[in-house]
Enzyme design. Structure first.
Site, PDB file in Angstrom:
ATOM      1  N   ASP A  50       0.910  -1.158  -0.098  1.00 17.76           N
ATOM      2  CA  ASP A  50       0.011  -0.076  -0.105  1.00 17.76           C
ATOM      3  C   ASP A  50       0.989   1.248   0.055  1.00 17.76           C
ATOM      4  O   ASP A  50       1.686   1.340   0.769  1.00 17.76           O
ATOM      5  CB  ASP A  50      -0.831  -0.075   1.275  1.00 17.76           C
ATOM      6  CG  ASP A  50      -2.088   0.901   1.241  1.00 17.76           C
ATOM      7  OD1 ASP A  50      -2.529   1.509   0.182  1.00 17.76           O
ATOM      8  OD2 ASP A  50      -2.217   1.327   2.350  1.00 17.76           O
TER       9      ASP A  50
ATOM     10  N   GLU B 186      -1.197   5.958  -8.286  1.00 16.84           N
ATOM     11  CA  GLU B 186      -1.919   6.984  -7.772  1.00 16.84           C
ATOM     12  C   GLU B 186      -1.987   8.258  -8.820  1.00 16.84           C
ATOM     13  O   GLU B 186      -0.719   8.911  -8.960  1.00 16.84           O
ATOM     14  CB  GLU B 186      -1.642   7.275  -6.283  1.00 16.84           C
ATOM     15  CG  GLU B 186      -2.657   8.295  -5.845  1.00 16.84           C
ATOM     16  CD  GLU B 186      -2.554   8.503  -4.302  1.00 16.84           C
ATOM     17  OE1 GLU B 186      -2.221   7.466  -3.519  1.00 16.84           O
ATOM     18  OE2 GLU B 186      -2.529   9.720  -3.753  1.00 16.84           O
TER      19      GLU B 186
ATOM     20  N   ASP C 268       3.227   4.821  -5.168  1.00 19.04           N
ATOM     21  CA  ASP C 268       2.569   6.077  -5.138  1.00 19.04           C
ATOM     22  C   ASP C 268       3.432   7.035  -5.773  1.00 19.04           C
ATOM     23  O   ASP C 268       4.217   7.792  -4.903  1.00 19.04           O
ATOM     24  CB  ASP C 268       2.075   6.239  -3.695  1.00 19.04           C
ATOM     25  CG  ASP C 268       1.459   7.491  -3.537  1.00 19.04           C
ATOM     26  OD1 ASP C 268       1.201   8.067  -4.246  1.00 19.04           O
ATOM     27  OD2 ASP C 268       0.714   7.617  -2.256  1.00 19.04           O
TER      28      ASP C 268
HETATM   29  P1  13P Z   1      -8.682   4.625   5.738  1.00 21.52           P
HETATM   30  O1  13P Z   1      -7.899   4.480   7.006  1.00 21.52           O
HETATM   31  O2  13P Z   1      -9.038   6.034   5.768  1.00 21.52           O
HETATM   32  O3  13P Z   1      -9.573   3.567   5.692  1.00 21.52           O
HETATM   33  O4  13P Z   1      -7.881   4.522   4.258  1.00 21.52           O
HETATM   34  C1  13P Z   1      -7.113   3.450   4.049  1.00 21.52           C
HETATM   35  C2  13P Z   1      -6.418   3.391   2.829  1.00 21.52           C
HETATM   36  O5  13P Z   1      -6.628   4.234   2.026  1.00 21.52           O
HETATM   37  C3  13P Z   1      -5.084   2.473   2.693  1.00 21.52           C
HETATM   38  O6  13P Z   1      -4.295   2.983   1.593  1.00 21.52           O
HETATM   39  O1  G3H Z   2      -2.347   4.601   3.728  1.00 19.40           O
HETATM   40  C1  G3H Z   2      -3.148   4.441   4.417  1.00 19.40           C
HETATM   41  C2  G3H Z   2      -2.972   3.784   5.465  1.00 19.40           C
HETATM   42  O2  G3H Z   2      -4.214   4.000   6.540  1.00 19.40           O
HETATM   43  C3  G3H Z   2      -1.862   4.378   6.619  1.00 19.40           C
HETATM   44  O3  G3H Z   2      -1.599   3.775   7.425  1.00 19.40           O
HETATM   45  O4  G3H Z   2      -0.387   4.639   9.395  1.00 19.40           O
HETATM   46  O5  G3H Z   2      -0.188   2.329   9.140  1.00 19.40           O
HETATM   47  O6  G3H Z   2       0.858   3.981   7.400  1.00 19.40           O
HETATM   48  P1  G3H Z   2      -0.322   3.515   8.258  1.00 19.40           P
HETATM   49 ZN    ZN Z   3      -4.428   4.920   0.777  1.00 21.12          ZN
END
Ligand code: 13P
Ligand code: G3H
Ligand code: ZN
Length: 289
Positions: free
Chosen positions: A82, A134, A104
């Site tokens: 992510d 993104e 990203d």
């Molecule tokens: P939230 O924490 O707002 O659900 O977002 C999650 C997210 O987009 C992780 O990439």
């Molecule tokens: O990118 C979105 C996540 O919710 C951020 O999480 O605090 O574990 O990096 P993190």
């Molecule tokens: Zn995110």
């Protein structure tokens, strides 16, 4: 089953008009909650590791837990990076066994975001790993910006068209009014913009910052082409609230298993609800992947 690439799951979601839940995992209990929820709902599922999760648990721990979870699961499971921050991090995750990555480059100028995404795609494709990128800046609810400042960061549909045709990326995360973290008020999504993006870009769209959105808004976004919905904050909130409840009702509790088992159950429940909202329940038919 071994880990499957996210794009395999999203192709089926595209054909079926639903979205696959992408749930952030930070520890063993959340990994188990994600799998338990997906199995209970008979749904394909994406586990993803944020930068915070990597810092907390480490790439290898996350990869090993996810691989074992996928092998034991009777539903398709993907492991996704992510908000990948660099080419080097992507390669590190692919080597550890991730089946999908996000790069990203949203803070970069368009040409640099395209170049970085292409570089990632070149290596990922060679090993059957799918890639999300993104365009536009999603940001956080804690960012001190006005609505109009945030809107200036929304994804431009024409740029999205250029970005996708020049990169050939598998899925695109867009900025259409969501933000990471807990919303202060009710978020307003820019549905016309989403519709415009989807009319130009024929690939699955990813919705970040989806915790705390009204269910109807999520359903509408899926109707308009969102195929991956990211949830982190809602899981953390329910997990922590359940752990807090156990400790408050028994301040002398010293067994972490009692605390964490309740937290895991609460996480499982919220993930099951999300899977149902996304229309993904009962989509894990055998032989689909
Ligand atoms: P939230 O924490 O707002 O659900 O977002 C999650 C997210 O987009 C992780 O990439
Ligand atoms: O990118 C979105 C996540 O919710 C951020 O999480 O605090 O574990 O990096 P993190
Ligand atoms: Zn995110």
């Amino acid at each position: 089953m071994s880990l499957v690439p996210v794009n395999e799951l999203l192709k089926l979601a595209e054909a079926g008009g639903y979205a696959v839940g992408a749930f952030n995992c930070n520890n063993m209990e959340i990994v188990q909650a994600i799998i338990a929820a997906a199995e209970a709902e008979n749904a394909p599922v994406i586990m993803q590791a944020s930068q915070g999760a990597i810092k907390y648990a480490g790439v290898d721990y996350i990869a090993v837990m996810a691989k074992l979870a996928a092998e034991q699961a009777n539903v398709p499971v993907a492991l996704h990076l992510d908000h990948g921050t660099s080419f080097e991090q992507v390669v590190r995750c692919i080597r550890a066994g991730f089946s999908s990555v996000m790069i990203d480059g949203s803070k970069l100028p368009l040409a640099e975001n395209i170049a970085l995404t292409r570089r990632v795609i070149d290596v990922a494709r060679a090993v059957g790993v799918s890639v999300e990128a993104e365009l536009g800046k999603i940001g956080g609810t804690e960012d001190d910006v006005t609505v109009s400042e945030r809107e200036a960061l929304f994804t431009d549909p024409a740029e999205a068209g250029v970005f996708v045709s020049e990169t050939g990326v598998d899925a695109l995360a867009v900025a259409v009014g969501t933000a990471h973290g807990r919303y202060k008020g009710t978020p307003e999504l820019d549905f016309p913009r989403l519709e415009k993006i989807k009319s130009i870009v024929k690939i699955p769209i990813v919705l970040h910052g989806s915790s705390g959105l009204p269910d109807e808004a999520v359903r509408e976004a899926i109707r308009l082409g969102v195929r991956k919905v990211n949830i982190d904050t809602d899981i953390r909130e329910k997990f922590t609230a359940a752990a807090r409840k156990v400790l408050e009702s028994n301040p002398r509790e010293i067994d972490p298993r009692k605390v964490l088992a309740s937290a895991r159950d609460a996480a499982t429940e919220v993930i099951r609800e999300k899977i149902r909202i996304f229309g993904c329940a009962n989509k894990a038919k055998k032989g689909d992947i």
